[in-house]
Every structure is written in structure tokens, then in C-alpha cells.
Design an enzyme around this catalytic site. Structure first.
Site, PDB file in Angstrom:
ATOM      1  N   SER A 208     -59.131  34.809  19.996  1.00 58.06           N
ATOM      2  CA  SER A 208     -58.274  34.644  21.164  1.00 58.06           C
ATOM      3  C   SER A 208     -57.202  33.583  20.953  1.00 58.06           C
ATOM      4  O   SER A 208     -56.068  33.734  21.438  1.00 58.06           O
ATOM      5  CB  SER A 208     -59.120  34.271  22.388  1.00 58.06           C
ATOM      6  OG  SER A 208     -60.083  35.271  22.649  1.00 58.06           O
ATOM      7  N   HIS A 266     -57.173  28.445  23.700  1.00 56.46           N
ATOM      8  CA  HIS A 266     -56.151  29.354  24.238  1.00 56.46           C
ATOM      9  C   HIS A 266     -54.827  28.623  24.470  1.00 56.46           C
ATOM     10  O   HIS A 266     -53.752  29.133  24.112  1.00 56.46           O
ATOM     11  CB  HIS A 266     -56.637  29.959  25.555  1.00 56.46           C
ATOM     12  CG  HIS A 266     -57.763  30.923  25.387  1.00 56.46           C
ATOM     13  ND1 HIS A 266     -58.283  31.656  26.440  1.00 56.46           N
ATOM     14  CD2 HIS A 266     -58.464  31.286  24.293  1.00 56.46           C
ATOM     15  CE1 HIS A 266     -59.265  32.419  25.995  1.00 56.46           C
ATOM     16  NE2 HIS A 266     -59.401  32.204  24.699  1.00 56.46           N
TER      17      HIS A 266
END
Length: 305
Positions: A208, A266
Site C-alpha cells: 500500500s 500510506h
């Protein structure tokens, strides 16, 4: 009497014509049978060197034979047509998309290795990132190929594949690969920094962070592009708005210490993607001249990007 003789001669003529017609059809049939046997025999003796699908037909194949040799077994079965379609689709991809297929295949292979009990300790040591682990540097890269569930893998790879054409056309396959791996490292570094600050030792896995770097680069480069949610395609929004919302959401997750996602990774990936496409490539990739010249002499210049 004359009429009967004329009628009998006419009948004889018709029978003779019928016999000649029958003999002609029989000879043609024999020639066809002989020709088909020769063609089958010739086909068995020849080797297929190229087979392409005819236009507008998924089953008819235009085959080119070699003069000698044996046919490949794949050419004798029907799925060969599907192989031609798959081969045509693969060659229609850009160089960046082909490279991303390799990344996806690597993620799938690592996901399978996580399911092998005998490899659990090895995978935890090298494919999960934690500042408290014995190995801290190499897992910052390798952890970006680990996924904790099938849906985690599927969604990440779908997003990666969806945004590849846009950013791949800008960076090219070599720069994109370097950008993707570097984005994963910066995401892991941001995760390390927050974990050290909060005294957390839980390991992190997932692509991610690197994918967020790709997403940040795309949204920064084309902020007016229209995006939508996977399961809700009727909800659309601009890429610039999506970037602002993601930065706000991930920052809130870091401040409030939400545990469901690694929000620090992230956020680190997003900020790196925004920086790289804006100014980072000018300070790094544009100054790689000497190294790349030597590399291209060794490997050859890329054909496509």
C-alpha cells in the site's frame, strides 16, 4: 418405328452421359482423398514455425510450416487459439505494463509463500518491516511485496494496474520501477519513524505504501482526471480532490493512532509520490546520465517505455 429407334438411342445417350458423369465424380473423389492423405502426411512431416489468428476469428488460425521437422504438440490441440490470443494481448502492452505484470507475479508468489508453514519464520524475518526486528534495511523493500489476505492482494494489484498507464507514460519502465521501490522504502521509513516515536514494535506488511506513492504521483500530475471508487463506479471525483482527502485521512489516522491501517506508511508514500513527480525526478533521475549510458551499452537501449 423411327420414333422408337430415336427414343432408344436417346436413352442410350442419357445412360452414357450419366455413366461418364459418375466416373468423373468418382475420379474427383479419389483425387480429393489422395490429396487429403498427402496433405495430412505432409502436415505431419512439417514443423509449425508461426501461427496467427485470422482477423475477426478466435478459432481460425493461419499456420506457416517449416520444410522439415515434427509439429509441436501445442499446435494439435484447440487451446492453442487461446494461447495466440494471450500472446497477442501480451505484445500489445507497453514496456511499463509488462514490468508491472512482473511486480504482480512477485506479489502473488510472496503471498503463496506466506501460506507455507515451513516458511513462516523466514517470511516474518525478511518480508515484514519493524524497527525492533533483527533485520531492518532489506525488509523495508521486501515487505512491499507482502499481503496479509487475498482481498488485500487483489485490491492493491488492481489499483496498481489501473494507474500504471498514466504514470508509466510519464516516467518510463526503468524510472517507474525505481520510483515504485523507492516509494516503498520511504513508506517503510515513515512507518519506522512513527513506531519509534510511539514505542510500537508491531511489524507491517503490504504494497500500500508504494501504491500510495503511485497514486500521489498520478493525482499530482493530472489533478483534473476523473476517478471513481471500485465498488461504487457511479461516484466520481477529481484526482486533486482525492489526493487532498487521502492526505487528510491518513494524517488523521497518524494523529489519532488508528491501528487498522499503517497510516504512517500510506502518508509517507503519498508525500513521496507528490514530491517526486513535482521536483524529485529533476534532482535524481535527470542526473543519472553516466550510469545509464554504461547500462544501455551493456543491456541495449529500451525499445518502448
Amino acid at each position: 418405328m423411327a420414333s422408337s429407334i430415336f427414343q432408344s438411342s436417346l436413352n442410350v445417350t442419357r445412360r452414357n452421359n450419366a455413366n461418364r458423369c459418375f466416373l468423373q465424380h468418382y475420379r474427383n473423389f479419389q483425387r480429393a482423398e489422395k490429396g487429403s492423405e498427402v496433405s495430412r502426411k505432409t502436415a505431419k512431416e512439417k514443423r509449425i514455425i508461426r501461427a496467427n489468428l485470422e482477423s475477426k476469428s478466435p478459432e481460425k488460425i493461419d499456420v506457416v510450416y517449416a520444410r522439415n521437422g515434427r509439429p509441436s504438440f501445442r499446435t494439435l490441440i484447440r487451446p492453442f487459439g487461446f494461447a495466440c490470443l494471450l500472446n497477442r494481448w501480451y505484445h500489445s502492452l507497453s514496456g511499463t505494463q509488462k514490468m508491472v505484470l512482473g511486480i504482480i507475479a512477485t506479489n502473488v508468489a510472496v503471498f503463496a509463500c506466506w501460506r507455507v508453514p515451513a516458511l513462516q519464520m523466514f517470511m516474518i524475518r525478511w518480508f515484514s518491516a519493524s524497527p525492533a526486528a533483527q533485520a531492518t534495511c532489506l525488509p523495508m523493500v521486501l515487505s512491499t511485496f507482502s499481503q496479509f489476505s487475498f482481498w488485500h492482494l487483489a485490491i492493491n494489484m488492481y489499483v496498481l494496474w489501473s494507474f500504471t498507464p498514466t504514470i508509466g507514460a510519464v516516467l518510463g519502465r526503468e524510472q517507474f520501477l525505481a520510483f515504485y521501490l523507492t516509494g516503498g522504502v520511504w513508506a517503510s521509513f515513515a512507518s519506522y519513524a512513527v513506531k519509534v516515536a510511539t514505542s510500537s514494535v508491531h511489524p507491517s506488511i503490504g504494497a500500500s505504501g508504494a501504491i500510495m506513492a503511485v497514486l500521489g504521483a498520478v493525482c499530482t500530475h493530472v489533478p483534473d482526471a476523473t476517478l471513481s471508487i471500485i465498488l461504487l463506479p457511479f461516484i466520481t471525483f477529481s484526482a486533486g480532490a482525492a489526493l487532498k482527502g487521502l492526505v487528510a485521512f491518513e494524517s488523521l489516522g497518524v494523529i489519532l493512532r488508528w491501528k487498522f491501517f499503517d497510516h504512517a506508511a500510506h502518508l509517507g508514500g503519498l508525500l513521496f509520490g507528490c514530491y517526486y513527480v513535482t521536483d524529485g525526478h529533476k534532482r535524481t533521475w535527470d542526473h543519472r546520465g553516466r550510469f545509464m549510458e554504461r547500462w544501455h551499452k551493456f543491456r541495449g537501449k529500451p525499445v518502448d517505455s
